[in-house]
Design a protein around this motif. Structure first.
Motif, PDB file in Angstrom:
ATOM      1  N   ASP A 280      42.167  32.599  31.368  1.00  0.00           N
ATOM      2  CA  ASP A 280      41.769  33.597  30.785  1.00  0.00           C
ATOM      3  C   ASP A 280      41.620  34.693  31.834  1.00  0.00           C
ATOM      4  O   ASP A 280      41.647  36.187  31.351  1.00  0.00           O
ATOM      5  CB  ASP A 280      40.651  33.685  29.752  1.00  0.00           C
ATOM      6  N   ASP A 281      41.628  34.427  32.955  1.00  0.00           N
ATOM      7  CA  ASP A 281      41.250  35.338  34.086  1.00  0.00           C
ATOM      8  C   ASP A 281      42.738  36.082  34.659  1.00  0.00           C
ATOM      9  O   ASP A 281      43.815  35.126  34.607  1.00  0.00           O
ATOM     10  CB  ASP A 281      40.616  34.827  35.169  1.00  0.00           C
ATOM     11  N   ALA A 282      42.813  37.302  35.228  1.00  0.00           N
ATOM     12  CA  ALA A 282      43.872  37.794  35.701  1.00  0.00           C
ATOM     13  C   ALA A 282      43.728  38.761  36.943  1.00  0.00           C
ATOM     14  O   ALA A 282      42.403  39.148  37.093  1.00  0.00           O
ATOM     15  CB  ALA A 282      44.633  38.616  34.649  1.00  0.00           C
ATOM     16  N   LEU A 283      44.653  38.778  37.954  1.00  0.00           N
ATOM     17  CA  LEU A 283      44.503  39.686  38.980  1.00  0.00           C
ATOM     18  C   LEU A 283      45.753  40.431  38.859  1.00  0.00           C
ATOM     19  O   LEU A 283      46.717  39.871  39.024  1.00  0.00           O
ATOM     20  CB  LEU A 283      44.139  38.635  40.042  1.00  0.00           C
ATOM     21  N   ILE A 284      45.730  41.668  39.062  1.00  0.00           N
ATOM     22  CA  ILE A 284      46.793  42.826  39.362  1.00  0.00           C
ATOM     23  C   ILE A 284      47.056  42.779  40.902  1.00  0.00           C
ATOM     24  O   ILE A 284      46.080  43.114  41.512  1.00  0.00           O
ATOM     25  CB  ILE A 284      46.672  44.089  38.743  1.00  0.00           C
ATOM     26  N   ILE A 285      48.274  42.553  41.404  1.00  0.00           N
ATOM     27  CA  ILE A 285      48.458  42.831  42.748  1.00  0.00           C
ATOM     28  C   ILE A 285      49.726  43.997  42.672  1.00  0.00           C
ATOM     29  O   ILE A 285      50.599  43.765  42.237  1.00  0.00           O
ATOM     30  CB  ILE A 285      49.157  41.657  43.384  1.00  0.00           C
TER      31      ILE A 285
END
Length: 404
Positions: A280-285
């Motif tokens: 459920d976690d996300a990271l924008i690069i």
């Protein structure tokens, strides 16, 4: 009535425009001439003259060496770095100019610092010519040692520098994410293909989750530097390989390098982003063009963080790639969590770091800006121009992200 009085306004304006480039060339040439005189005169005075009373043969040889180098430096820099077709001859001139530039800068700095030794010896009661000969020999030895050591530092496999970065909004599933930075490789006139392979091996040994190249891949075209840059294609990362342009790409080959990196499996973040998911976690690069992109005239280029983050969820943390640390202002206003940059080389040859600090908010390392945003500035993995690094070691940066 004279010709000057009958000249049309359009002709006057055209004449004024043509005169301005000539004036700029004269000003630039004058400045270069004066700077070269200062750079060469102080070391020559310190080592060869200045009360040392060396034999005439020594003074003659020293004068000839200084004069030849004084003439060769601007000539080689012009022939090696002028706009125009690339080739082996141009690279050869660039190597000569770059080496001379590095050597004279080291010699100038330590000749200036030798004044402190001269003053100390004067207080100690040491008279000339002994005093000046001690200063002369000491300066020459220090310059030679620093040049040899600095070249070794420039050509060695970069040291690995580990830094833990706490990111308050980072999801628990991304805790421990390893972001490896490679930047400012500057593949150029000095063939560093073997160095490039060693760099790739060192990066792969770190087993990065995210691998980022933060610009300034090369000085030259893709065609000319393809062989040196080829090992970038063998660098591996488990989640993403991402790249943004640096200022040197905008000397003429920015879009070609973006396309080339895509062709060897990297994600070129030309004012755009990718999103990593773990459960459920996300990271924008996200990545933006270099600060010089808009002024370069390259069609469709120019740093645009709004475009890079378009359509993203503002609750998701953002890792931003931006070549220059001074792009941090946009990152702070956008609420970016962590920006990674290069560009400064840590000064490359001390004490150039002091001059870099006049243009950039940070020279190297981790810093905080605003309430949320952090910035990590790498010293870079390669070098530009002079093949020396003095008190500014190269690095492969490993950022371990810690969830808040």
């Amino acid at each position: 009535m004279t010709d000057r009085q009958t000249q049309h306004p359009e002709q006057s304006a055209s004449a004024g425009r043509s005169a301005r480039p000539r004036t700029r060339r004269v000003v630039v040439s004058t400045v270069v001439f004066v700077v070269c005189i200062v750079l060469f005169a102080l070391p020559a005075w310190t080592v060869v003259f200045a009360g040392s009373q060396w034999p005439p043969a020594v003074r003659v040889v020293g004068t000839v060496v200084a004069f030849v180098a004084f003439v060769a430096l601007p000539a080689a820099m012009y022939l090696g770095h002028r706009p125009g077709p690339e080739g082996a001859a141009k690279d050869a001139w660039a190597r000569v100019g770059d080496v001379l530039l590095g050597l004279v800068w080291i010699a100038f700095v330590w000749s200036a610092l030798s004044l402190l030794l001269r003053l100390g010896l004067w207080f100690a009661g040491v008279d000339d010519p002994v005093r000046s000969r001690i200063v002369s020999v000491a300066t020459a030895v220090v310059v030679v040692v620093l040049a040899l050591w600095g070249h070794y530092e420039a050509m060695r496999t970069p040291r690995v520098r580990h830094t833990s970065v706490r990111v308050d909004r980072l999801g628990a599933r991304f805790d421990g994410l390893r972001v490896v930075l490679v930047t400012d490789t500057h593949f150029g006139p000095l063939d560093r293909t073997r160095w490039s392979h060693r760099l790739a091996d060192a990066v792969n040994a770190l087993e990065p989750d995210v691998l980022a190249h933060v610009g300034d891949i090369a000085d030259g075209s893709v065609v000319r530097r393809r062989h040196q840059a080829a090992p970038l294609g063998s660098m591996l990362a488990s989640a993403a390989r991402v790249y943004v342009t640096g200022n040197h790409e905008y000397f003429g080959e920015a879009q070609e390098w973006l396309d080339h990196m895509e062709s060897i499996g990297w994600n070129s973040l030309h004012n755009r982003h990718v999103v990593l998911h773990r459960g459920d976690d996300a990271l924008i690069i996200a990545g933006v063009d270099d600060a010089t992109a808009k002024g370069s005239g390259a069609p469709g280029h120019g740093a645009d963080l709004g475009r890079a983050l378009a359509g993203t969820d503002p609750s998701i943390p953002v890792l931003l790639l931006a070549h220059q640390p001074k792009q941090i202002g946009d990152a702070v206003r956008a609420g970016v969590d962590l920006q990674v940059s290069g560009h400064t080389h840590g000064g490359q040859i001390w004490p150039f770091s002091a001059l870099v600090r006049l243009d950039q908010p940070v020279v190297h390392g981790l810093s905080r800006h605003g309430g949320r945003t952090q910035l990590y500035t790498s010293r870079g993995s390669g070098f530009w121009g002079p093949p020396f690094r003095v008190f500014a070691p190269s690095e492969i940066s490993v950022l371990t992200l810690v969830a808040g």
